[in-house]
Write a protein that holds these residues in place. Sequence first.
Motif, PDB file in Angstrom:
ATOM      1  N   LEU A 102      41.747  47.751  30.241  1.00 18.62           N
ATOM      2  CA  LEU A 102      40.596  47.559  31.116  1.00 18.62           C
ATOM      3  C   LEU A 102      40.990  47.698  32.589  1.00 18.62           C
ATOM      4  O   LEU A 102      40.230  48.243  33.398  1.00 18.62           O
ATOM      5  N   HIS A 103      42.180  47.222  32.913  1.00 15.80           N
ATOM      6  CA  HIS A 103      42.666  47.337  34.290  1.00 15.80           C
ATOM      7  C   HIS A 103      42.834  48.805  34.673  1.00 15.80           C
ATOM      8  O   HIS A 103      42.524  49.217  35.802  1.00 15.80           O
ATOM      9  N   ARG A 104      43.312  49.615  33.732  1.00 15.69           N
ATOM     10  CA  ARG A 104      43.505  51.042  33.995  1.00 15.69           C
ATOM     11  C   ARG A 104      42.184  51.816  33.936  1.00 15.69           C
ATOM     12  O   ARG A 104      41.937  52.706  34.738  1.00 15.69           O
ATOM     13  N   ARG A 105      41.334  51.445  33.000  1.00 15.74           N
ATOM     14  CA  ARG A 105      40.094  52.193  32.746  1.00 15.74           C
ATOM     15  C   ARG A 105      39.054  51.976  33.842  1.00 15.74           C
ATOM     16  O   ARG A 105      38.270  52.871  34.148  1.00 15.74           O
ATOM     17  N   PHE A 106      39.061  50.781  34.448  1.00  9.39           N
ATOM     18  CA  PHE A 106      38.072  50.460  35.483  1.00  9.39           C
ATOM     19  C   PHE A 106      38.811  50.082  36.766  1.00  9.39           C
ATOM     20  O   PHE A 106      39.049  48.891  37.038  1.00  9.39           O
ATOM     21  N   PRO A 107      39.189  51.069  37.563  1.00  7.29           N
ATOM     22  CA  PRO A 107      40.074  50.821  38.715  1.00  7.29           C
ATOM     23  C   PRO A 107      39.450  50.009  39.841  1.00  7.29           C
ATOM     24  O   PRO A 107      40.165  49.598  40.766  1.00  7.29           O
ATOM     25  N   GLU A 108      38.159  49.740  39.771  1.00  7.77           N
ATOM     26  CA  GLU A 108      37.525  48.914  40.794  1.00  7.77           C
ATOM     27  C   GLU A 108      37.279  47.487  40.307  1.00  7.77           C
ATOM     28  O   GLU A 108      36.850  46.626  41.087  1.00  7.77           O
ATOM     29  N   ALA A 109      37.523  47.231  39.047  1.00  6.49           N
ATOM     30  CA  ALA A 109      37.177  45.929  38.466  1.00  6.49           C
ATOM     31  C   ALA A 109      38.361  44.966  38.484  1.00  6.49           C
ATOM     32  O   ALA A 109      39.522  45.360  38.402  1.00  6.49           O
ATOM     33  N   LEU A 117      52.875  44.483  32.734  1.00  7.60           N
ATOM     34  CA  LEU A 117      51.789  43.698  33.319  1.00  7.60           C
ATOM     35  C   LEU A 117      52.282  42.859  34.497  1.00  7.60           C
ATOM     36  O   LEU A 117      51.603  42.747  35.528  1.00  7.60           O
ATOM     37  N   TYR A 118      53.458  42.264  34.343  1.00  6.47           N
ATOM     38  CA  TYR A 118      53.985  41.456  35.445  1.00  6.47           C
ATOM     39  C   TYR A 118      54.295  42.330  36.653  1.00  6.47           C
ATOM     40  O   TYR A 118      54.003  41.965  37.812  1.00  6.47           O
ATOM     41  N   ARG A 119      54.859  43.505  36.397  1.00  4.93           N
ATOM     42  CA  ARG A 119      55.174  44.427  37.487  1.00  4.93           C
ATOM     43  C   ARG A 119      53.902  44.831  38.229  1.00  4.93           C
ATOM     44  O   ARG A 119      53.874  44.878  39.466  1.00  4.93           O
ATOM     45  N   GLN A 120      52.830  45.087  37.476  1.00  7.85           N
ATOM     46  CA  GLN A 120      51.573  45.464  38.106  1.00  7.85           C
ATOM     47  C   GLN A 120      50.990  44.317  38.927  1.00  7.85           C
ATOM     48  O   GLN A 120      50.510  44.515  40.042  1.00  7.85           O
ATOM     49  N   MET A 121      51.035  43.125  38.354  1.00  2.05           N
ATOM     50  CA  MET A 121      50.528  41.964  39.074  1.00  2.05           C
ATOM     51  C   MET A 121      51.290  41.751  40.383  1.00  2.05           C
ATOM     52  O   MET A 121      50.694  41.515  41.444  1.00  2.05           O
ATOM     53  N   GLU A 123      44.792  42.498  44.822  1.00  5.71           N
ATOM     54  CA  GLU A 123      44.892  41.846  43.519  1.00  5.71           C
ATOM     55  C   GLU A 123      43.627  42.040  42.681  1.00  5.71           C
ATOM     56  O   GLU A 123      42.558  41.538  43.022  1.00  5.71           O
ATOM     57  N   ARG A 124      43.789  42.778  41.603  1.00  6.02           N
ATOM     58  CA  ARG A 124      42.727  42.927  40.606  1.00  6.02           C
ATOM     59  C   ARG A 124      43.124  42.314  39.269  1.00  6.02           C
ATOM     60  O   ARG A 124      42.299  42.101  38.403  1.00  6.02           O
ATOM     61  N   LEU A 125      44.411  42.077  39.086  1.00  2.00           N
ATOM     62  CA  LEU A 125      44.933  41.562  37.827  1.00  2.00           C
ATOM     63  C   LEU A 125      45.271  40.085  38.011  1.00  2.00           C
ATOM     64  O   LEU A 125      46.181  39.724  38.761  1.00  2.00           O
ATOM     65  N   ARG A 126      44.497  39.220  37.371  1.00  2.99           N
ATOM     66  CA  ARG A 126      44.672  37.777  37.536  1.00  2.99           C
ATOM     67  C   ARG A 126      45.013  37.145  36.199  1.00  2.99           C
ATOM     68  O   ARG A 126      44.411  37.471  35.166  1.00  2.99           O
ATOM     69  N   PHE A 127      45.968  36.239  36.214  1.00  6.63           N
ATOM     70  CA  PHE A 127      46.367  35.535  35.004  1.00  6.63           C
ATOM     71  C   PHE A 127      46.066  34.048  35.177  1.00  6.63           C
ATOM     72  O   PHE A 127      46.709  33.361  35.978  1.00  6.63           O
ATOM     73  N   LEU A 128      45.063  33.569  34.449  1.00  6.49           N
ATOM     74  CA  LEU A 128      44.682  32.156  34.496  1.00  6.49           C
ATOM     75  C   LEU A 128      45.404  31.464  33.350  1.00  6.49           C
ATOM     76  O   LEU A 128      44.876  31.276  32.256  1.00  6.49           O
ATOM     77  N   ASN A 129      46.653  31.109  33.627  1.00  8.39           N
ATOM     78  CA  ASN A 129      47.481  30.529  32.568  1.00  8.39           C
ATOM     79  C   ASN A 129      47.301  29.019  32.501  1.00  8.39           C
ATOM     80  O   ASN A 129      46.655  28.399  33.339  1.00  8.39           O
ATOM     81  N   VAL A 130      47.880  28.427  31.465  1.00  7.87           N
ATOM     82  CA  VAL A 130      47.740  26.999  31.189  1.00  7.87           C
ATOM     83  C   VAL A 130      46.261  26.607  31.273  1.00  7.87           C
ATOM     84  O   VAL A 130      45.895  25.580  31.837  1.00  7.87           O
ATOM     85  N   SER A 131      45.418  27.455  30.747  1.00  5.79           N
ATOM     86  CA  SER A 131      43.977  27.255  30.840  1.00  5.79           C
ATOM     87  C   SER A 131      43.317  27.663  29.527  1.00  5.79           C
ATOM     88  O   SER A 131      43.924  28.318  28.678  1.00  5.79           O
ATOM     89  N   ARG A 132      42.064  27.255  29.413  1.00  6.14           N
ATOM     90  CA  ARG A 132      41.299  27.676  28.244  1.00  6.14           C
ATOM     91  C   ARG A 132      39.864  27.955  28.669  1.00  6.14           C
ATOM     92  O   ARG A 132      39.376  27.403  29.660  1.00  6.14           O
ATOM     93  N   LEU A 133      39.217  28.805  27.914  1.00  9.16           N
ATOM     94  CA  LEU A 133      37.812  29.077  28.159  1.00  9.16           C
ATOM     95  C   LEU A 133      37.004  27.980  27.496  1.00  9.16           C
ATOM     96  O   LEU A 133      36.936  27.899  26.271  1.00  9.16           O
ATOM     97  N   ALA A 134      36.390  27.135  28.290  1.00  6.65           N
ATOM     98  CA  ALA A 134      35.687  25.967  27.763  1.00  6.65           C
ATOM     99  C   ALA A 134      34.267  26.286  27.332  1.00  6.65           C
ATOM    100  O   ALA A 134      33.725  25.643  26.420  1.00  6.65           O
ATOM    101  N   ALA A 135      33.649  27.264  27.982  1.00  6.80           N
ATOM    102  CA  ALA A 135      32.260  27.590  27.654  1.00  6.80           C
ATOM    103  C   ALA A 135      31.970  29.006  28.114  1.00  6.80           C
ATOM    104  O   ALA A 135      32.585  29.510  29.067  1.00  6.80           O
ATOM    105  N   VAL A 136      31.042  29.633  27.410  1.00 15.57           N
ATOM    106  CA  VAL A 136      30.605  30.956  27.804  1.00 15.57           C
ATOM    107  C   VAL A 136      29.090  31.015  27.623  1.00 15.57           C
ATOM    108  O   VAL A 136      28.561  30.647  26.577  1.00 15.57           O
TER     109      VAL A 136
END
Length: 447
Positions: free
Chosen positions: A226-233, A296-300, A309-322
């Motif tokens: 997705l990072h490669r396919r959508f270069p503005e996202a 991925l780390y190199r890109q970040m 920065e377009r590549l964000r890693f929300l670590n030690v986290s969970r998706l609580a609701a959608v």
Amino acid sequence: MSQVQPGDAPQVLDLIGIGFGPSNVAMAIAISEHNTDAAAQQPVSAHFFEQQPRFGWHRGMLIDDATMQVSFLKDLVTLRNPTSEFSFLCYLKSRGRLVDFINHKNLFPLRVEFHDYFEWAAAKVGDMVSYRQEVVGVTPVRNDGGAVEYLDVTVRSDEGLTVHRARNVVIGTGLRPLMPEGVERGDRVWHNSELLAKVEGLEGASPSRFVVVGAGQSAAENVAYLHRRFPEAEVCAVFSRYGYSPADDSSFANRIFDPGAVDEYFAAPGDVKRRLMDYHGNTNYSVVDVDLIDDLYRQMYQEKVLGTERLRFLNVSRLAAVEEKPDTVHATVTNLVTGEEAVLDADIVVFATGYSPVDPLGLLGEAAGSCLRDEEGRVRVERDYRIATEAGLSCGIYLQGGTEHTHGITSALLSNTAIRVGEILDSLLARGVKATSDEARPLAEAS
């Protein structure tokens, strides 16, 4: 091996296969090779039913640069029959790429290439499968003494319902996409199994943010794609660890995928089985190839240096609701350490949350009552992948998948497919299947 039924009795197949993914394609190949080589004995009759319109294996994840995680030598046949004309090397020769592949010096083909190999192999045994045919039920057929000698398999197609009779069935229906409890798929909430098809639907759109949930190989591949396919996202990866964990594909650890490891696992006490899964889960579950982690780390890091920065890693986290809205998705992410919540407005949320095995007894109807279970309520499976049944049921019900609790980590993986189908075929022959060289006919049109 087969005796023609007297009078108007219907012809009976030795084996009906439910599903035609890689495992049952390998089964069809093993039977085809047996029938070709069985000069001194009659062939085994078999037919497979697949609800898809054509062969397909994880089509939604055939990302152009994604590679296999198993060696090409663990194809549909080589470990069982290295001289088989159905091997990956024979496929390469037919495609004119054998020398090029050798020069590539790589054991791990592109996933799209291996899928093409599967399609090629499936086409070579295409006379053994019917597509757009969904098996909707299996009914035991009892003789005058009450014993079950045959199974009637009901198949639904565009023409209606048809019943076919067999002495044995092999269930190879694969896995089903798994979503977190309470989360439903929608236009903006996807499972990674449908990624490519869904992305095609975004043609012309300009998404600004994706959220990818998961810590395994598929999740990391989704993020990179997705990072490669959508270069503005912006692409946000959400997982509960500090980072992706590398897959252990070292030589000694890979012994867990050896054919001999199945024998050892099957014979091991329950507590040893659990320890083995704990020890070696990092060969397959929620792990990522180290090369992809590094990329991925190199890109970040590069984006941090450049301030883009377009590549964000929300670590030690969970998706609580959608919460899906017509024009956005509200994704609530909770930090596991602080408990703080952040709401991300995203165009798409992708769940790379794995798969669950299909209940092997779900199609068996009354016959399921004759299948035995262990003390934990799981289906009892013999070493030959046959479900243990009560004495009154003499038919063989074989499983390709759903046997991790008895046969180990390779239950749903490609690593042992070629060996497994050979063992199932040997079991059929040893138990005295009786085949006819005539093509079996459907019993009747079901009303």
